[in-house]
Design a protein around this motif. Structure first.
Motif, short mmCIF file in Angstrom:
data_model
loop_
_atom_site.label_atom_id
_atom_site.label_comp_id
_atom_site.label_asym_id
_atom_site.label_seq_id
_atom_site.Cartn_x
_atom_site.Cartn_y
_atom_site.Cartn_z
N THR A 59 8.50 -8.56 -6.80
CA THR A 59 8.68 -10.00 -6.62
C THR A 59 8.48 -10.36 -5.16
N THR A 60 7.66 -11.36 -4.93
CA THR A 60 7.44 -11.86 -3.57
C THR A 60 8.16 -13.19 -3.42
N GLY A 61 9.11 -13.23 -2.49
CA GLY A 61 9.77 -14.47 -2.15
C GLY A 61 9.14 -15.05 -0.91
N PHE A 62 9.69 -16.15 -0.44
CA PHE A 62 9.13 -16.77 0.76
C PHE A 62 9.40 -15.90 1.99
N PHE A 63 10.51 -15.15 1.95
CA PHE A 63 10.90 -14.36 3.12
C PHE A 63 10.75 -12.86 2.94
N SER A 64 10.64 -12.37 1.72
CA SER A 64 10.71 -10.92 1.54
C SER A 64 10.03 -10.49 0.24
N VAL A 65 9.91 -9.16 0.10
CA VAL A 65 9.41 -8.55 -1.13
C VAL A 65 10.54 -7.70 -1.72
N SER A 66 10.73 -7.81 -3.02
CA SER A 66 11.83 -7.07 -3.67
C SER A 66 11.33 -6.46 -4.98
N GLY A 67 12.22 -5.70 -5.61
CA GLY A 67 11.87 -5.06 -6.87
C GLY A 67 11.47 -3.60 -6.69
N ASP A 68 10.53 -3.14 -7.51
CA ASP A 68 10.13 -1.73 -7.53
C ASP A 68 9.01 -1.44 -6.53
N TRP A 69 9.06 -2.07 -5.37
CA TRP A 69 7.93 -1.92 -4.45
C TRP A 69 7.83 -0.51 -3.87
N HIS A 70 8.95 0.22 -3.77
CA HIS A 70 8.88 1.60 -3.29
C HIS A 70 8.06 2.47 -4.25
N GLU A 71 8.33 2.31 -5.55
CA GLU A 71 7.58 3.08 -6.54
C GLU A 71 6.11 2.68 -6.55
N VAL A 72 5.85 1.38 -6.43
CA VAL A 72 4.47 0.90 -6.41
C VAL A 72 3.74 1.43 -5.17
N ASP A 73 4.42 1.43 -4.04
CA ASP A 73 3.80 1.99 -2.83
C ASP A 73 3.48 3.47 -3.00
N GLY A 74 4.38 4.18 -3.69
CA GLY A 74 4.14 5.60 -3.92
C GLY A 74 2.88 5.83 -4.74
N LEU A 75 2.66 4.99 -5.75
CA LEU A 75 1.46 5.11 -6.56
C LEU A 75 0.22 4.66 -5.79
N ASN A 76 0.37 3.55 -5.07
CA ASN A 76 -0.76 3.02 -4.31
C ASN A 76 -1.24 3.99 -3.23
N HIS A 77 -0.31 4.82 -2.76
CA HIS A 77 -0.66 5.78 -1.70
C HIS A 77 -1.79 6.70 -2.14
N TYR A 78 -1.80 7.05 -3.43
CA TYR A 78 -2.81 7.99 -3.92
C TYR A 78 -4.21 7.38 -3.95
N ILE A 79 -4.29 6.06 -4.08
CA ILE A 79 -5.61 5.43 -4.14
C ILE A 79 -5.97 4.77 -2.80
N GLY A 80 -5.05 4.84 -1.83
CA GLY A 80 -5.37 4.30 -0.51
C GLY A 80 -5.11 2.82 -0.35
N PHE A 81 -4.33 2.24 -1.26
CA PHE A 81 -3.97 0.82 -1.15
C PHE A 81 -2.87 0.66 -0.12
N MET A 82 -2.98 -0.30 0.75
CA MET A 82 -2.04 -0.46 1.85
C MET A 82 -0.62 -0.73 1.34
N PRO A 83 0.42 -0.29 2.07
CA PRO A 83 1.81 -0.56 1.68
C PRO A 83 2.07 -2.06 1.54
N LEU A 84 2.85 -2.42 0.54
CA LEU A 84 3.10 -3.84 0.27
C LEU A 84 3.78 -4.53 1.46
N ALA A 85 4.59 -3.79 2.21
CA ALA A 85 5.29 -4.39 3.34
C ALA A 85 4.33 -4.83 4.44
N GLN A 86 3.11 -4.26 4.43
CA GLN A 86 2.13 -4.63 5.45
C GLN A 86 1.32 -5.86 5.07
#
Length: 202
Positions: A59-86
């Motif tokens: 979930t993206t709010g006006f000020f922050s990102v929440s939810g399962d973003w750690h798990e998503v970042d872990g999966l995205n790492h394998y395909i080279g997708f940038m971390p959601l926090a960036q």
């Protein structure tokens, strides 16, 4: 004589400018809607795959990102997708300053008369469109600038994640939706636009 005096008083009242009680109220309603929008989700994405039958939710709010973003970042790492926090990092940092400033600017035409004061509501009117354009640009950039050194980068072609509606990559399907906060921001923008037009026409 009495009738003449009464007619004069009626004429004087008719000559007075008519008040527009709804003008300030519209700006106040826009302010309330925007403040509420800041506390609610603006955009969500759900990823479904074989390993996650319940899905991963970000979930993206006006000020922050929440939810399962750690798990998503872990999966995205394998395909080279940038971390959601960036993604939109600068925008989120500025949001803590600009968000309250945009909301408080809606109060200027409540307390300050004149057409020029109404222009303080223009950032509120533009905010939903800016959010959509900025998010779309970041999704396109992130999906088309994968890290070539990632483990599975060769198996995933560059793509643009879905801004709204169904999408997918690899074994995952996605569903992206605008949240209640974004809808309230549109309501705030519409109220602000209505109030500005009414003020400029007065």
């Amino acid at each position: 004589m009495a009738h003449a005096t009464q007619r004069n008083m009626i004429g004087q009242r008719a000559a007075l400018p008519q008040a527009r009680p709804g003008g300030a109220a519209r700006f106040l309603l826009a302010f309330a809607a925007l403040v509420a929008a800041f506390a609610l989700p603006w955009w969500t994405i759900t990823m479904n795959g074989p390993q996650y039958p319940g899905g991963l939710h970000v979930t993206t709010g006006f000020f922050s990102v929440s939810g399962d973003w750690h798990e998503v970042d872990g999966l995205n790492h394998y395909i080279g997708f940038m971390p959601l926090a960036q993604i939109a990092h600068v925008e989120r940092q500025l949001a803590f300053l600009l968000g309250p400033a945009i909301a408080l600017a809606l109060l200027i035409p409540v307390f300050v008369k004149g057409r020029l004061a109404a222009l303080a509501a223009l950032p509120t009117i533009a905010l939903p469109a800016f959010f959509v354009v900025d998010l779309a640009a970041w999704l396109a950039y992130a999906g088309n600038h994968l890290d070539p050194h990632a483990a599975l980068s060769s198996s995933i072609a560059p793509w643009t994640p879905s801004l709204f509606g169904p999408g997918g990559v690899g074994q995952f399907t996605t569903m992206s939706l605008f949240g209640s906060g974004f809808i309230l921001a549109i309501v705030a923008a519409a109220l602000a636009a209505w109030a500005v037009v009414a003020r400029l026409r007065s």
